[in-house]
Design an enzyme around this catalytic site. Structure first.
Site, PDB file in Angstrom:
ATOM      1  N   TYR A 142      55.329  -1.611  64.735  1.00  0.00           N
ATOM      2  CA  TYR A 142      56.113  -2.840  64.846  1.00  0.00           C
ATOM      3  C   TYR A 142      57.380  -2.780  63.996  1.00  0.00           C
ATOM      4  CZ  TYR A 142      52.931  -5.897  67.419  1.00  0.00           C
ATOM      5  OH  TYR A 142      52.180  -6.500  68.387  1.00  0.00           O
ATOM      6  N   LYS A 190      42.979   6.190  65.460  1.00  0.00           N
ATOM      7  CA  LYS A 190      43.046   7.216  66.509  1.00  0.00           C
ATOM      8  C   LYS A 190      43.308   8.540  65.782  1.00  0.00           C
ATOM      9  CE  LYS A 190      43.134   8.355  70.901  1.00  0.00           C
ATOM     10  NZ  LYS A 190      41.985   8.220  71.826  1.00  0.00           N
ATOM     11  N   ASP A 222      39.862   3.574  71.304  1.00  0.00           N
ATOM     12  CA  ASP A 222      39.419   3.434  72.701  1.00  0.00           C
ATOM     13  C   ASP A 222      37.928   3.109  72.753  1.00  0.00           C
ATOM     14  OD1 ASP A 222      39.069   5.973  71.612  1.00  0.00           O
ATOM     15  OD2 ASP A 222      39.559   7.059  73.449  1.00  0.00           O
ATOM     16  N   ASP A 246      46.645  -5.846  67.223  1.00  0.00           N
ATOM     17  CA  ASP A 246      47.210  -6.808  68.169  1.00  0.00           C
ATOM     18  C   ASP A 246      46.352  -6.822  69.434  1.00  0.00           C
ATOM     19  OD1 ASP A 246      49.123  -8.582  69.325  1.00  0.00           O
ATOM     20  OD2 ASP A 246      49.946  -6.879  70.439  1.00  0.00           O
ATOM     21  N   ASP A 250      43.136  -9.724  70.481  1.00  0.00           N
ATOM     22  CA  ASP A 250      43.145 -10.522  71.717  1.00  0.00           C
ATOM     23  C   ASP A 250      41.854 -10.297  72.500  1.00  0.00           C
ATOM     24  OD1 ASP A 250      45.609 -11.667  71.251  1.00  0.00           O
ATOM     25  OD2 ASP A 250      46.364 -11.250  73.274  1.00  0.00           O
TER      26      ASP A 250
HETATM   27  C1  IPM Z   1      50.411 -11.864  67.921  1.00  0.00           C
HETATM   28  C2  IPM Z   1      51.475 -11.838  68.994  1.00  0.00           C
HETATM   29  C3  IPM Z   1      52.753 -11.243  68.407  1.00  0.00           C
HETATM   30  C4  IPM Z   1      52.454  -9.816  68.015  1.00  0.00           C
HETATM   31  C5  IPM Z   1      53.980 -11.312  69.327  1.00  0.00           C
HETATM   32  C6  IPM Z   1      54.246 -12.730  69.800  1.00  0.00           C
HETATM   33  C7  IPM Z   1      55.191 -10.712  68.688  1.00  0.00           C
HETATM   34  O1  IPM Z   1      51.057 -11.146  70.114  1.00  0.00           O
HETATM   35  O2  IPM Z   1      50.602 -12.554  66.906  1.00  0.00           O
HETATM   36  O3  IPM Z   1      49.386 -11.206  68.095  1.00  0.00           O
HETATM   37  O4  IPM Z   1      52.533  -8.907  68.842  1.00  0.00           O
HETATM   38  O5  IPM Z   1      52.112  -9.595  66.859  1.00  0.00           O
HETATM   39 MG    MG Z   2      49.065 -10.468  69.989  1.00  0.00          MG
END
Ligand code: IPM
Ligand code: MG
Length: 355
Positions: A142, A190, A222, A246, A250
């Protein structure tokens, strides 16, 4: 005690859900004898509209002067379909992470019994899931440099960069969290491919003896993505780098089927940010239908993590659980007899005060 809280409601449903969290914070203050000074500040698309910047200097100054930051959501569809937009709301979020040194994103994922049927996974797989995703937030691909395009525009590159100090800091934080839990840490990397991952593994292995009671294992990303779905119940604390975190956080957030219930903390070197993991949900903005529970639970994390006030955090958590058990919930959890965002906020504040 007295606390200064920066309030960054942001975009979409941000203002509505933050308003409910503030009701819960105020009720908790009244019950336990704490005072709060709230400082509102703009961030995200709203901030771009007013100041041209998604994270204006004034907002940053307010954050730096605060004991904690309550954050709603950022993002606006008018930027999503415009890849050429010069400023984007998300830049505000990334800048805030860097400027405030928010190095650890903590996302607890646990099941509420009565909601297990909302999960896309089978009930027996999700029942009892109780894990924490710990994502490194200020390093890796990032923020690594160089990043960009070659002069002819035909090649693009991002760099994944990590230092030993960054890895040590997050792994220690994960181990300390695990000490108060089931004492199990899974470091996800990884290392079979990436040099940064090999540094992660080497560094974690060196830190491990500092925590003799913790059982640490290592898993390729993975494989971790697969096992999170197959056996989510076997994870306790998962520690990983920025991009893997990230994606995996999710994935982890939908396991319980109640994304609208999941809070998060981004722990910083000076001050920390508390926010729901769901986004700005623009379709629901202004309709008083969004689920405020994730934001209210983020406020509970603020009491526990930034203020070390555990009874206060528990009082908020109990009120949230009771509202779910009582079926006093928004439309995402009860289609047949939904309550509005503000009704749920009032119910929870009332429960905190009277119990
Ligand atoms: C998160 C989001 C952010 C990230 C985006 C909105 C930049 O997906 O907070 O997980 O990728 O970190
Ligand atoms: Mg995210």
């Amino acid at each position: 005690m007295d606390f200064k809280i920066a309030v960054l409601a942001g975009d979409g449903i941000g203002p509505e859900i933050i308003a409910q969290a503030l009701k819960a914070v105020n009720a908790t203050g009244k019950k336990f004898g704490h005072k709060f000074a709230f400082s509102p500040a703009v961030v995200g698309a709203v901030a771009i509209d007013v100041t041209g910047s998604p994270l204006p200097q004034e907002t940053l100054d307010i954050c730096r002067a605060s004991d904690a930051i309550l954050f709603g959501a950022i993002g606006d569809p008018k930027y999503d379909n415009d890849p050429k937009a010069k400023v984007r709301p998300e830049q505000g979020l990334l800048a805030m992470r860097k400027e405030l040194g928010l190095y650890a994103n903590i996302r607890p994922v646990s099941t509420f019994r009565s909601l297990a049927d909302k999960s896309p996974l089978k009930r027996e797989i999700v029942e009892g899931v109780d894990l924490v995703m710990v994502r490194e937030l200020t390093g890796g691909i990032y923020f690594g440099r160089p990043q960009g395009r070659s002069e002819d525009g035909k090649t693009a590159y991002d760099s994944c960069v990590y230092t030993v100090a960054e890895i040590e800091r997050i792994v220690r934080l994960g181990c300390n969290l695990a000490m108060a839990r089931r004492k199990k840490v899974t470091v996800v990397d990884k290392a079979n491919v990436l040099a940064t991952s090999r540094l992660w593994r080497e560094t974690s292995q060196r830190i491990a003896p500092e925590f003799p009671e913790i059982e640490i294992d290592y898993m390729f990303v993975d494989n971790a993505a697969m096992q999170l779905i197959q056996w989510p119940g076997k994870f306790d604390v998962v520690v990983t780098e920025n991009m893997f975190g990230d994606i995996l956080s999710d994935e982890a957030s939908v396991i319980t089927g109640s994304m609208g219930l999941l809070p998060s903390a981004s722990v910083g070197t000076q001050t920390s940010v508390y926010e729901p993991i769901h986004g700005s949900y623009p379709q629901a903005a202004g309709k008083n239908i969004a689920n405020p529970l994730a934001t209210i639970l983020s406020a509970a994390m603020m009491f526990e993590t930034s203020f070390s006030l555990h009874k206060e955090g528990l009082a908020i958590r109990r009120a949230v659980s009771e509202s779910i058990e009582a079926g006093f919930v928004t439309v995402d959890l009860d289609n047949a007899n939904p309550r509005s965002t503000s009704e749920v906020g009032d119910w929870i504040a009332g429960y905190i005060l009277n119990n």
